[in-house]
Design a protein around this motif. Structure first.
Motif, short mmCIF file in Angstrom:
data_model
loop_
_atom_site.label_atom_id
_atom_site.label_comp_id
_atom_site.label_asym_id
_atom_site.label_seq_id
_atom_site.Cartn_x
_atom_site.Cartn_y
_atom_site.Cartn_z
N ILE A 85 43.22 23.88 60.65
CA ILE A 85 44.21 23.43 59.45
C ILE A 85 42.92 22.58 58.38
O ILE A 85 43.25 23.30 57.23
N LEU A 86 42.31 22.26 58.28
CA LEU A 86 41.14 21.26 57.60
C LEU A 86 40.16 22.19 57.22
O LEU A 86 40.44 22.64 55.88
N GLU A 87 39.92 23.44 58.18
CA GLU A 87 38.33 24.15 57.44
C GLU A 87 39.84 25.59 56.43
O GLU A 87 39.50 25.43 55.62
N LEU A 88 41.11 25.51 56.54
CA LEU A 88 42.10 26.61 55.49
C LEU A 88 42.20 25.94 54.41
O LEU A 88 42.07 26.63 53.29
N LEU A 89 42.41 24.34 54.90
CA LEU A 89 43.01 23.71 52.87
C LEU A 89 41.18 24.08 52.65
O LEU A 89 41.13 24.09 51.49
N ASP A 90 39.95 23.55 53.43
CA ASP A 90 38.78 23.35 52.54
C ASP A 90 38.06 24.83 52.34
O ASP A 90 37.63 25.22 50.75
N GLN A 91 38.98 25.89 52.62
CA GLN A 91 38.50 27.68 51.74
C GLN A 91 39.31 27.30 50.39
O GLN A 91 39.12 27.87 49.92
N LEU A 92 40.48 27.07 51.25
CA LEU A 92 41.69 27.11 49.82
C LEU A 92 41.42 26.61 48.46
O LEU A 92 41.11 26.71 47.17
N TYR A 93 40.40 25.04 48.90
CA TYR A 93 39.94 24.16 47.64
C TYR A 93 38.70 24.77 47.04
O TYR A 93 39.17 24.66 45.72
N GLY A 94 37.86 25.41 48.14
CA GLY A 94 36.67 26.27 47.89
C GLY A 94 37.55 26.90 46.63
O GLY A 94 36.41 27.37 45.48
N LEU A 95 38.20 28.13 47.06
CA LEU A 95 38.63 28.84 46.36
C LEU A 95 39.12 28.99 45.28
O LEU A 95 38.95 29.51 43.94
N ARG A 96 40.10 27.69 45.21
CA ARG A 96 40.82 27.33 43.14
C ARG A 96 39.53 26.97 42.60
O ARG A 96 39.70 27.04 41.47
N ARG A 97 38.56 26.51 43.19
CA ARG A 97 37.34 25.00 42.65
C ARG A 97 37.08 26.91 41.63
O ARG A 97 36.19 27.27 40.71
N ASP A 98 35.95 28.09 42.35
CA ASP A 98 35.39 28.96 42.25
C ASP A 98 36.32 29.53 41.13
O ASP A 98 35.60 29.76 40.20
N LEU A 99 37.82 29.92 41.50
CA LEU A 99 38.73 30.30 40.25
C LEU A 99 38.10 29.68 38.91
O LEU A 99 38.45 30.31 37.40
N ARG A 100 38.35 28.29 39.13
CA ARG A 100 38.57 27.44 38.28
C ARG A 100 36.96 28.15 36.75
O ARG A 100 37.37 27.56 35.90
N ALA A 101 36.08 27.98 37.85
CA ALA A 101 34.23 28.70 37.61
C ALA A 101 34.37 30.19 37.06
O ALA A 101 34.73 30.19 35.12
N VAL A 102 35.20 30.70 37.48
CA VAL A 102 35.51 32.20 37.11
C VAL A 102 36.16 31.90 34.89
O VAL A 102 36.21 33.28 33.79
N VAL A 103 37.19 31.30 35.85
CA VAL A 103 37.93 30.78 33.87
C VAL A 103 37.38 30.16 33.31
O VAL A 103 37.79 31.01 32.10
N THR A 104 36.53 29.30 34.10
CA THR A 104 35.67 28.76 32.30
C THR A 104 34.64 29.81 32.18
O THR A 104 34.76 29.58 30.66
N ALA A 105 34.20 30.41 32.67
CA ALA A 105 33.07 31.27 32.49
C ALA A 105 33.83 32.35 31.69
O ALA A 105 33.12 32.69 30.35
N LEU A 106 35.16 33.01 31.71
CA LEU A 106 36.07 33.32 31.30
C LEU A 106 36.26 33.64 29.36
O LEU A 106 36.32 34.48 28.22
N LEU A 107 36.67 32.20 29.37
CA LEU A 107 37.21 31.58 28.16
C LEU A 107 36.22 31.60 27.23
O LEU A 107 36.03 31.57 26.19
N ASP A 108 34.21 31.39 27.95
CA ASP A 108 33.39 31.29 27.14
C ASP A 108 32.92 32.71 26.63
O ASP A 108 31.95 32.73 25.49
N GLN A 109 33.64 33.57 27.21
CA GLN A 109 33.07 35.05 26.67
C GLN A 109 33.78 35.60 25.65
O GLN A 109 35.28 34.98 24.90
N PRO A 110 33.79 36.32 24.44
CA PRO A 110 33.84 36.83 23.25
C PRO A 110 35.57 37.89 23.56
O PRO A 110 35.71 38.23 24.36
N ASP A 111 36.19 37.41 22.85
CA ASP A 111 37.76 38.03 22.60
C ASP A 111 37.79 39.43 23.41
O ASP A 111 38.58 39.70 24.07
N ASP A 112 36.68 40.26 22.81
CA ASP A 112 36.96 41.92 23.30
C ASP A 112 36.28 41.84 24.45
O ASP A 112 36.55 42.70 25.55
#
Length: 116
Positions: free
Chosen positions: A68-95
């Protein structure tokens, strides 16, 4: 704020010093180390609280806890990675954002997907 082992046991009255040490030895809890012994931060305390609840309230056995702890660690890791992707995407030009949004919509079969 960092707590020592005995302070943690005082906070979690259902937890014994022996149990805490076993959980650390098993890698369920990974406190920082000091010259005087392990120190537990807020993240460690939250994880201890979770393990206590899993074992006491949900009757989860010792074999299932690390899974259970490993699955939760994976879930939180994926959420952290997704937040980083969204942040990087928001830094991109509109097109670039629009092209990616269209591509994501096409692949997921959903319409109206847009980053904030």
């Amino acid at each position: 704020m960092k707590l020592r082992e005995r302070e943690v046991v005082e906070v979690f009255r259902v937890l014994t010093l022996r149990q805490l040490r076993q959980w650390v030895q098993r890698g369920w809890i990974v406190p920082s180390q000091s010259e005087t012994g392990p120190l537990f931060d807020e993240v460690d305390l939250a994880r201890i609280r979770l393990v206590c609840e899993l074992r006491r309230d949900m009757n989860v056995n010792d074999d299932a806890v690390p899974i259970i702890l490993e699955l939760l660690d994976q879930l939180y890791g994926l959420r952290r990675d997704l937040r980083a992707v969204v942040t990087a995407l928001l830094d991109q030009p509109d097109d670039v954002r629009q092209k990616l949004t269209q591509s994501l919509s096409a692949k997921s079969g959903k319409h109206g997907v847009s980053p904030r």
